[in-house]
Structures are given as structure tokens and as C-alpha cells.
Design a protein around this motif. Structure first.
Motif, PDB file in Angstrom:
ATOM      1  N   THR A 133       0.826  -1.206   0.000  1.00 16.86           N
ATOM      2  CA  THR A 133       0.000   0.000   0.000  1.00 16.86           C
ATOM      3  C   THR A 133       0.856   1.250   0.000  1.00 16.86           C
ATOM      4  N   GLY A 162      -2.528  -1.281  -3.191  1.00 14.32           N
ATOM      5  CA  GLY A 162      -3.575  -0.338  -2.850  1.00 14.32           C
ATOM      6  C   GLY A 162      -3.011   0.987  -2.388  1.00 14.32           C
ATOM      7  N   THR A 190      -6.900  -2.287  -5.136  1.00 13.96           N
ATOM      8  CA  THR A 190      -7.896  -1.654  -4.292  1.00 13.96           C
ATOM      9  C   THR A 190      -7.378  -0.275  -3.911  1.00 13.96           C
ATOM     10  N   THR A 191      -8.255   0.607  -3.470  1.00  9.60           N
ATOM     11  CA  THR A 191      -7.823   1.913  -2.961  1.00  9.60           C
ATOM     12  C   THR A 191      -8.868   2.460  -2.005  1.00  9.60           C
ATOM     13  N   VAL A 211      -9.629  -0.060 -10.205  1.00  8.92           N
ATOM     14  CA  VAL A 211      -9.570  -1.021  -9.104  1.00  8.92           C
ATOM     15  C   VAL A 211     -10.801  -1.927  -9.123  1.00  8.92           C
TER      16      VAL A 211
END
Length: 328
Positions: A133, A162, A190-191, A211
Motif C-alpha cells: 500500500t 492499494g 484496491t484503494t 480497481v
């Protein structure tokens, strides 16, 4: 019923943010690091709002300096998760904190984390996978360095990429290069969006970063067209009700939109985010959702099936976890 032993899947967990306060205090004492201002008188983490929370979070990470520190942290985090019935977890790992985005240092930290995860799987029966991340308020250039660390260690354990951090800094699209690097390395994406940034930030995440999951995403409830889009595009929300309430996004769980999103056909999952900061556990999340919305075993089983279906893991791992969920 008691939800503590109910088998659970957690997709949204920040590794350092899950550190038990006693663990951080003990490490600070060992290393003679002054982290005054991080704890309240009762020994819990203390903060006033989201931005202050981020600064306290980063202050607490000052004591996590070596791969061995992260080995110990990983065992402490997984012990807490396993004690609350979690059988599969994905954790957000930041090379920013693990070696300052230096690839060789990151590999050493990652090796230590994986060793601890393997030990926890043997001893506690919990399976962990990592999502690298980047930190939004550190900026796009550092995000590219983080994405390089992710791409170089992508595989069956580092399975996703992410972004977390302050949603008030920059735009989702500023980080497209980093996300493209991760995508090309085979990582799933993902975010964080739709928490402080509002529904437009979710549109931006889907348009600019492409995403498949959204961290939080709960402000989508304010935009009917966005809800339709989430359903049509099969986007999964990593929802953290206790976190949203603790940070003042909603006054209580009964006011939280998770049930309305689910009723509208959006795929939602339940996670704790940074559990000791928000005085939460996966057991407490379930208890509060049952109390607020009357959800029962069938509801939670469906949530967990949505979560493992959306998990960033191999198909073999997914099949193994599904068997554990179905054997409850």
C-alpha cells in the motif's frame, strides 16, 4: 449467539494500525523511544480526528524499525485476529515503513513478516496475505517507488496493491502510474475512497485507477448512479463500520449505510481497519451489526462468502478457506 468463534474473513486491515497498544509501548520501552502523545491515560491510542489519527499512527510506527520488530508485530496482530475467529486476512503493508521504499530492505522486512505469517498459520490456523500500500499524502513519486517494491515481490503472498492515507491530498488519478505498474506485475487492485472524499472519489478510483475493490466506499450511498455502477461492475466494498463511527463519519452503527448498500445489491464485506485505535474487534463488529440490523448467521455467512470470493489470493487458497467457512 457468541460471534467470537464464527469463522470470519477480513480484507481491510492496516498492519501497523492493528498493533496492540501494549506491544507498541513495550517496544518503545525496549528501545528507549519517546512516543509521548500517542496514548491516553488508560493506555489506549488517543487522537481527535482523522488527520490527527494519521499523525498518531505514524508516531507509533517509530518503534518499528527492524525486520525482527515486524516479525513480532505480525504474530501479535494475527494472535488478536485468530482469537476473534478470523480464518483469512489481508493486511496492508507499506514499504514506506518497512525499509523506506528501498527494495533490498523491503525484501528483508517481507521475509520476516512471511515467516511470522507461516508460523501463525501452523499454530493459530489463520491465513494471511499481503497488499502493498502506498501512502497518499506522501505523494505520487514515493508511490511509484512503493509500486516498484510491490511489483518486484508480487506472487502468491504479495497479491495486491492499494493506497491509504489522507484522502484530502491530491487526486486518485495522480497515482495512476503506480497502479499501472502494479497491474502489469499481476497484482490486484484496491484503494481507499468514498470515506472522506465523497462519492466522486469512488468514481475517480474506478475511472483512473481501475480497481476492483474499494476501501470503505460508504459515501456511495449518497449517489444512486454510483450504487448502480458498483452493482453493474461487481465492485466490492471493504466496509469498516466501527472505524467510520469512531472517526465521526456516522454517529452510530445504526446510522451506518452498510445495510442500505447491501439491500441495494452492492457487495459489502466487514473489516476492522485499525482495530485497537477504534476500540474494535471483528467480534464486536458482528455484535454491533446484529444489534443494529438484526443480521444472523445466514447474513454473516453471505458476507464472508462475498469477502473470500473477492480475496486477492490463489484459487487453491480460496477453495481451502471456503471449506473452512462451510464447516462452521
Amino acid at each position: 449467539m457468541s460471534w467470537k468463534t464464527f469463522p470470519k474473513v477480513e480484507l481491510h486491515l492496516h498492519h501497523e494500525g492493528a498493533a496492540p497498544p501494549a506491544f507498541i509501548r513495550g517496544l518503545a520501552k525496549e528501545k528507549s523511544v519517546n512516543i509521548s502523545g500517542v496514548f491516553a491515560e488508560d493506555g489506549s491510542y488517543v487522537f481527535t480526528d482523522f488527520v490527527h489519527f494519521l499523525s498518531v499512527y505514524e508516531a507509533a510506527t517509530q518503534v518499528l524499525k527492524t525486520p525482527e520488530d515486524y516479525h513480532r508485530l505480525t504474530l501479535a496482530v494475527l494472535e488478536q485476529s485468530a482469537a476473534n475467529g478470523v480464518v483469512y486476512s489481508e493486511t496492508f503493508l507499506s514499504p514506506d515503513f518497512c525499509g523506506n521504499r528501498d527494495l533490498s530492505a523491503w525484501r528483508e522486512f517481507l521475509h520476516a513478516i512471511r515467516e511470522a505469517a507461516d508460523q501463525a498459520e501452523r499454530d493459530m490456523g489463520i491465513t494471511l496475505r499481503g497488499i502493498v500500500t502506498c501512502v497518499r499524502h506522501f505523494g505520487p513519486d514515493k508511490a511509484k517507488q512503493t509500486a516498484r517494491c510491490a511489483a518486484e515481490t508480487a506472487g502468491d503472498w504479495i497479491t495486491g496493491f492499494g493506497m491509504g492515507g489522507d484522502e484530502g491530498q491530491g487526486r486518485q488519478g495522480d497515482f495512476a502510474y503506480a497502479f499501472d505498474m502494479a497491474r502489469e506485475a499481476g497484482l490486484r487492485l484496491t484503494t481507499h475512497a468514498g470515506e472522506w472524499g465523497g462519492p466522486q472519489s469512488v468514481h475517480d478510483a474506478l475511472d483512473d485507477l481501475r480497481v476492483e475493490r474499494i476501501g470503505h466506499g460508504v459515501r456511495a450511498i449518497e449517489d444512486p448512479a454510483l450504487i448502480e455502477r458498483l452493482v453493474a461492475e461487481n465492485i466490492v466494498l471493504e466496509v469498516c463500520p466501527g472505524s467510520n463511527v469512531a472517526l465521526g463519519l456516522y454517529p452510530d452503527v445504526a446510522s451506518h449505510p452498510i445495510a442500505r448498500l447491501r439491500d441495494a445489491g452492492v457487495k459489502v464485506t466487514v473489516s476492522t481497519d485499525d482495530p485497537p485505535f477504534f476500540h474494535s474487534t471483528m467480534t464486536q463488529e458482528y455484535e454491533q451489526l446484529e444489534q443494529a440490523f438484526g443480521w444472523d448467521e445466514e447474513d454473516f455467512a453471505a458476507l464472508n462468502r462475498s469477502a473470500i470470493d473477492a480475496a486477492f489470493c490463489t484459487e487453491d487458497t480460496r477453495a481451502r478457506i471456503i471449506k473452512r467457512l462451510e464447516s462452521q
